[in-house]
Design an enzyme around this catalytic site. Structure first.
Site, mmCIF file in Angstrom:
data_model
loop_
_atom_site.group_PDB
_atom_site.id
_atom_site.type_symbol
_atom_site.label_atom_id
_atom_site.label_comp_id
_atom_site.label_asym_id
_atom_site.label_seq_id
_atom_site.Cartn_x
_atom_site.Cartn_y
_atom_site.Cartn_z
ATOM 1 N N HIS A 19 0.851 -1.191 0.000
ATOM 2 C CA HIS A 19 0.000 0.000 0.000
ATOM 3 C C HIS A 19 0.885 1.239 0.000
ATOM 4 O O HIS A 19 2.117 1.153 -0.054
ATOM 5 C CB HIS A 19 -0.988 -0.033 1.169
ATOM 6 C CG HIS A 19 -0.334 -0.095 2.509
ATOM 7 N ND1 HIS A 19 0.254 0.989 3.095
ATOM 8 C CD2 HIS A 19 -0.145 -1.142 3.355
ATOM 9 C CE1 HIS A 19 0.765 0.634 4.261
ATOM 10 N NE2 HIS A 19 0.539 -0.659 4.441
ATOM 11 N N HIS A 22 4.086 1.564 2.209
ATOM 12 C CA HIS A 22 5.299 0.909 1.725
ATOM 13 C C HIS A 22 5.922 1.730 0.599
ATOM 14 O O HIS A 22 7.137 1.896 0.515
ATOM 15 C CB HIS A 22 4.984 -0.493 1.185
ATOM 16 C CG HIS A 22 4.352 -1.391 2.194
ATOM 17 N ND1 HIS A 22 3.131 -1.970 2.007
ATOM 18 C CD2 HIS A 22 4.772 -1.800 3.406
ATOM 19 C CE1 HIS A 22 2.824 -2.701 3.064
ATOM 20 N NE2 HIS A 22 3.814 -2.608 3.929
ATOM 21 N N CYS A 127 2.188 -10.012 20.449
ATOM 22 C CA CYS A 127 1.299 -9.525 19.381
ATOM 23 C C CYS A 127 1.788 -10.154 18.087
ATOM 24 O O CYS A 127 2.913 -9.875 17.641
ATOM 25 C CB CYS A 127 1.326 -8.003 19.266
ATOM 26 S SG CYS A 127 0.463 -7.438 17.774
ATOM 27 N N CYS A 130 2.647 -7.635 15.252
ATOM 28 C CA CYS A 130 3.977 -7.015 15.399
ATOM 29 C C CYS A 130 5.081 -8.059 15.334
ATOM 30 O O CYS A 130 6.234 -7.709 15.139
ATOM 31 C CB CYS A 130 4.155 -6.357 16.761
ATOM 32 S SG CYS A 130 3.213 -4.907 17.096
ATOM 33 N N CYS A 145 -2.862 -4.662 21.704
ATOM 34 C CA CYS A 145 -1.579 -4.126 21.242
ATOM 35 C C CYS A 145 -1.756 -2.645 20.929
ATOM 36 O O CYS A 145 -2.705 -2.266 20.241
ATOM 37 C CB CYS A 145 -1.133 -4.877 19.992
ATOM 38 S SG CYS A 145 0.112 -3.991 19.048
ATOM 39 N N HIS A 148 -1.510 -2.286 16.896
ATOM 40 C CA HIS A 148 -2.516 -2.926 16.028
ATOM 41 C C HIS A 148 -3.915 -2.960 16.618
ATOM 42 O O HIS A 148 -4.862 -3.362 15.937
ATOM 43 C CB HIS A 148 -2.055 -4.342 15.660
ATOM 44 C CG HIS A 148 -0.834 -4.339 14.793
ATOM 45 N ND1 HIS A 148 0.435 -4.382 15.310
ATOM 46 C CD2 HIS A 148 -0.699 -4.221 13.466
ATOM 47 C CE1 HIS A 148 1.299 -4.320 14.316
ATOM 48 N NE2 HIS A 148 0.643 -4.224 13.191
ATOM 49 N N LYS A 295 -3.328 5.536 10.361
ATOM 50 C CA LYS A 295 -2.177 5.040 9.613
ATOM 51 C C LYS A 295 -2.676 4.216 8.427
ATOM 52 O O LYS A 295 -3.506 3.332 8.618
ATOM 53 C CB LYS A 295 -1.341 4.177 10.550
ATOM 54 C CG LYS A 295 -0.126 3.578 9.900
ATOM 55 C CD LYS A 295 0.622 2.662 10.862
ATOM 56 C CE LYS A 295 1.747 1.962 10.159
ATOM 57 N NZ LYS A 295 1.855 0.553 10.455
ATOM 58 N N LYS A 298 -2.423 -2.348 5.825
ATOM 59 C CA LYS A 298 -3.111 -3.483 5.232
ATOM 60 C C LYS A 298 -3.761 -4.312 6.329
ATOM 61 O O LYS A 298 -4.399 -5.311 6.058
ATOM 62 C CB LYS A 298 -2.119 -4.337 4.452
ATOM 63 C CG LYS A 298 -1.051 -4.953 5.323
ATOM 64 C CD LYS A 298 0.169 -5.373 4.552
ATOM 65 C CE LYS A 298 1.318 -5.637 5.512
ATOM 66 N NZ LYS A 298 2.608 -5.695 4.856
HETATM 67 O O1 ME8 Z 1 7.450 -4.001 9.767
HETATM 68 N N1 ME8 Z 1 3.278 5.351 6.728
HETATM 69 O O2 ME8 Z 1 7.015 -4.859 7.685
HETATM 70 P P1 ME8 Z 1 5.724 -4.037 7.247
HETATM 71 C C1 ME8 Z 1 4.586 5.318 6.487
HETATM 72 N N2 ME8 Z 1 8.673 -6.818 8.066
HETATM 73 N N3 ME8 Z 1 5.287 4.198 6.281
HETATM 74 C C2 ME8 Z 1 4.622 3.046 6.329
HETATM 75 C C3 ME8 Z 1 3.235 2.994 6.578
HETATM 76 C C4 ME8 Z 1 2.559 4.220 6.773
HETATM 77 N N4 ME8 Z 1 1.259 4.282 6.988
HETATM 78 N N5 ME8 Z 1 2.850 1.708 6.562
HETATM 79 C C5 ME8 Z 1 3.961 0.971 6.291
HETATM 80 C C6 ME8 Z 1 7.672 -4.793 8.864
HETATM 81 N N6 ME8 Z 1 5.033 1.778 6.148
HETATM 82 C C7 ME8 Z 1 8.820 -5.749 8.978
HETATM 83 C C8 ME8 Z 1 10.122 -5.019 8.755
HETATM 84 S S1 ME8 Z 1 12.759 -4.960 8.520
HETATM 85 C C9 ME8 Z 1 14.027 -5.914 8.986
HETATM 86 C C10 ME8 Z 1 11.336 -5.868 8.881
HETATM 87 C C11 ME8 Z 1 6.401 1.371 5.822
HETATM 88 O O3 ME8 Z 1 5.218 -4.666 6.000
HETATM 89 C C12 ME8 Z 1 7.394 1.833 6.849
HETATM 90 O O4 ME8 Z 1 8.679 1.807 6.283
HETATM 91 O O5 ME8 Z 1 4.796 -3.869 8.375
HETATM 92 C C13 ME8 Z 1 7.289 0.756 7.899
HETATM 93 O O6 ME8 Z 1 8.398 0.732 8.758
HETATM 94 C C14 ME8 Z 1 7.217 -0.468 7.033
HETATM 95 O O7 ME8 Z 1 6.447 -0.045 5.875
HETATM 96 C C15 ME8 Z 1 6.554 -1.628 7.739
HETATM 97 O O8 ME8 Z 1 6.325 -2.629 6.818
#
Ligand code: ME8
Length: 685
Positions: A19, A22, A127, A130, A145, A148, A295, A298
């Site tokens: 989304h 990302h 969680c 998380c 959490c 979430h 925020k 997904k």
């Molecule tokens: O946390 N606003 O993956 P994830 C800004 N797999 N950035 C956002 C966002 C938002 N609303 N939503 C997502 C994970 N992001 C782990 C990470 S790393 C070793 C493992 C971005 O799919 C932002 O960079 O939940 C956030 O940190 C990341 O997507 C979380 O992606």
């Protein structure tokens, strides 16, 4: 030695489609990479997908497929997204790849051999969303959490522990000696106080599910997904020709995962034997993109809030253009802050800053080149300059330096603001020097000086924008008669010196580079991105070109093809509505009586549709013209009409009294209809 720059994004969980959140982090990483390359550095940009853990295993079970099939599918969606947004990672790592699995096991052994892993029993509140433990005091009322807003689970299991407590002092020393390790400062302060509060040893293996990397020499356990995932940044380069890029200069994360990156990650690396100079330079934490104040996410439950339009980056880029979206993401939100994401906001920014400021500058000046200088950039000799040009050059030089400094400190919003200011400065100079008046003089020297200066500033602006709007910048440069931006190692191409656009360069005028949003185009765009109740976007700022200043015919057609207005995509429709709400929508069978094109509105058709009403047929304006090259085909067709939609004013006397239902893909569009004929006005339920 060539300076190098290694930037990473988080590797994204594959438990749902990508989304806009990302896209945000990845667009930032891509723009930074392009900026550093333009400055002559060797740059590397890593992204990828995080594919192990209980959360993914559960999603696969729900989908009725194996975890591997599940992650293959979603990971591909991420990988295929990036080119559509102009995002070009140098590597895309998946945690299920052998290079990563073997790497993580190697680093696990190092940490174990350092004496930092031991076995014990863990009982805690977990969680799954998380993939992290929570303390009681962190939870929201109802044992939810805090991130979430879902219930945590109590886990008790045999586990491997990592001696995190041992790293409390080394971590505090790291933050004190290298304040740049966590930026911005507010995040560092939070991290420092968290670590000062004491660190418990961390459970780093799980034994109640199997979808993970096996713990070396202990097959009953899989490695905790964060130990696994964090090492991706290293396993992607370790033992390869790219190892010279280690350590990363910038690790981008949002604030939800800063603790993993700023506490656990350096502790794991220290344990594995990495000295300070081999630890990442900076974990840079940005804020959240918000949609409707929440925020963008997904996670089911968060998307259920009513959002003003889609958050699917591909659909947005398809309709508005990838560069326009990229510009908005970096320009709108102060990097590090939270910011509300809005589709009308994208259009408003693009109109005011890209279209009416940058594009306008080029398209005001170019016609003079064609009309008075045989299509070649006029010369501006030093002896012909006045104070106006000398002041202009001084101001632009200062801005170019400031923009670079803003990029260097990741203040992209500021960098873009100042870049646009450079274009504004040139527009003001254009207004003040009034080339359309200068053109009345026989002597073209002064006119040439002015036009040459304006075009050079278009070049400077195009180059400074190019990390963010690479395709559009190349289009601007093309029209100036220049080559695209092509980074070369050790060559700093930041436009620090004046005069990159040489006299006599043959210009190549073309279509407007940035979209011009007329009300009908804009309405169709908003509709196709599911924006129903959007506030009006900021309307056009004052006119951009007086007829007087216009030396030749200039094209002013919209250049973005909006997708046709169609029914909202199923994707966002997860929130249920009561039957009574549905019943408020008055759907009727209609019969098309006439269909005609509208001059200069090549996406729209004007239809007259019979709904069996005593008042006579209705006029409906529909953005479907591209799908009906032979417009007469529509006459006599049975359609489904939303009959109680408020009238929509498309300007110039065009008012639509209803909307047709249709399905569309990028390739085709079909109007909803029925296989049998029904009387006009029949209710559809
Ligand atoms: O946390 N606003 O993956 P994830 C800004 N797999 N950035 C956002 C966002 C938002 N609303 N939503 C997502 C994970 N992001 C782990 C990470 S790393 C070793 C493992 C971005 O799919 C932002 O960079 O939940 C956030 O940190 C990341 O997507 C979380 O992606």
């Amino acid at each position: 030695m060539t300076q190098r720059f290694y930037v990473t994004t988080p590797i994204y969980y594959v438990n749902g489609s990508p989304h806009i959140g990302h896209a945000y982090t990845s667009v930032v990483a891509d723009a930074l990479t392009r900026y550093h390359r333009m400055r002559g550095e060797r740059a590397r940009f890593l992204t990828g997908t995080d594919e192990h853990g209980q959360k993914i295993e559960r999603e696969a079970v729900k989908a009725g497929v194996t975890p591997q099939a599940f992650v293959d599918d979603v990971s591909t969606r991420f990988r295929e997204l990036w080119p559509k947004l102009g995002v070009q990672p140098d590597d895309f790592i998946r945690t299920t790849e052998p290079r990563h699995v073997e790497g993580v096991q190697k680093w696990w052994r190092k940490v174990r051999d350092a004496g930092d892993l031991y076995k014990g029993t863990y009982k805690g509140l977990y969680c799954v969303a998380c993939e992290g433990y929570k303390t009681e005091k962190e939870l929201l009322p109802g044992a939810l959490c805090p991130i979430h807003e879902r219930p945590v689970e109590t886990l008790e299991e045999e586990t491997w522990f990592f001696r995190l407590s041992k790293y409390q002092e080394p971590l505090l020393k790291l933050y004190a000696e290298h304040p740049e390790f966590v930026l911005p400062e507010t995040r560092r302060n939070e991290i420092v106080s968290f670590v000062q509060g004491g660190l418990d040893d961390l459970s780093v293996s799980r034994s109640n599910f199997t979808w993970g990397i096996p713990v070396p020499d202990d097959p009953g356990h899989v490695i905790y997904v964060w130990f696994d995932a964090l090492f991706n940044y290293l396993t992607a380069v370790d033992g390869t020709a790219e190892a010279e890029f280690w350590p990363p200069q910038i690790q981008l994360v949002a604030k939800d995962i800063v603790r993993f990156h700023a506490v656990y990650w350096p502790a794991f690396l220290m344990s594995a034997g990495f000295p300070r100079e081999k630890l990442p330079t900076t974990v840079w934490t940005h804020g959240y993109l918000l949609s409707g104040g929440r925020k963008t996410s997904k996670t089911p439950g968060l998307t259920a809030v009513k959002t003003p339009g889609t958050t699917d980056p591909v659909r947005i880029a398809d309709v508005l253009g990838a560069d326009v979206l990229r510009f908005y993401l970096l320009r709108e939100v102060g990097f590090g802050q939270d910011g509300e994401f809005s589709i009308p906001g994208i259009i408003g920014r693009a109109r005011a800053e890209l279209g009416e400021t940058v594009g306008n500058l080029l398209h005001r000046a170019l016609p003079f080149v064609g009309k008075y200088f045989e299509g070649k950039v006029p010369a501006a000799r030093d002896e012909d300059l006045t104070d106006a040009e000398r002041n202009l050059r001084t101001r632009i030089a200062a801005l170019v330096t400031e923009v670079g400094a803003a990029w260097d400190t990741l203040a992209m919003h500021r960098a873009l603001e100042l870049t646009i200011e450079a274009a504004r400065t040139a527009n003001r100079y254009f207004d003040e020097t009034a080339p359309w008046k200068l053109a009345k003089s026989e002597d073209r020297t002064r006119l040439g000086v002015v036009i040459a200066h304006v075009l050079e500033i278009v070049r400077v602006v195009a180059v400074m924008l190019s990390p963010v709007t690479p395709a559009k910048s190349d289009e601007l440069l093309h029209q100036l008669g220049l080559d695209p931006v092509a980074p070369r190692e050790d060559v700093d191409q930041w436009p620090l010196s004046w005069g990159g656009l040489a006299a006599h360069t043959v210009v190549r005028p073309g279509q407007p580079v940035f979209p011009k949003y007329d009300p009908a185009t804009e309405a169709a765009m908003l509709l196709s991105l599911d924006v129903r109740d959007a506030e009006a976007t900021p309307k056009s700022t004052p006119k951009t070109m007086s007829t007087e200043e216009k030396p030749a015919e200039t094209a002013a057609a919209p250049v973005i093809a909006p997708a046709a207005p169609v029914a909202p995509a199923a994707e966002e429709a997860s929130a249920t509505i009561a039957y009574d709400d549905f019943a408020k929508v008055d759907l009727r069978v209609g019969k098309v009586l006439t269909a005609e094109r509208i001059p200069r509105k090549d996406k729209l058709l004007k239809l007259s549709v019979d709904l069996g009403e005593a008042s006579g047929p209705r006029t409906i304006i529909a953005g479907i013209a591209l799908a009906f090259p032979v417009v007469e085909e529509l006459v006599g067709q049975q359609v489904v009409v939303v009959a109680n939609l408020a009238p929509r004013d498309f300007g110039k006397g065009l008012v639509s009294h209803g909307m047709l239902l249709a399905a569309s893909s990028p390739e085709s569009l079909s109007l909803a209809t029925f296989p049998k004929a029904y009387a006009a006005g029949t209710r559809v339920k």
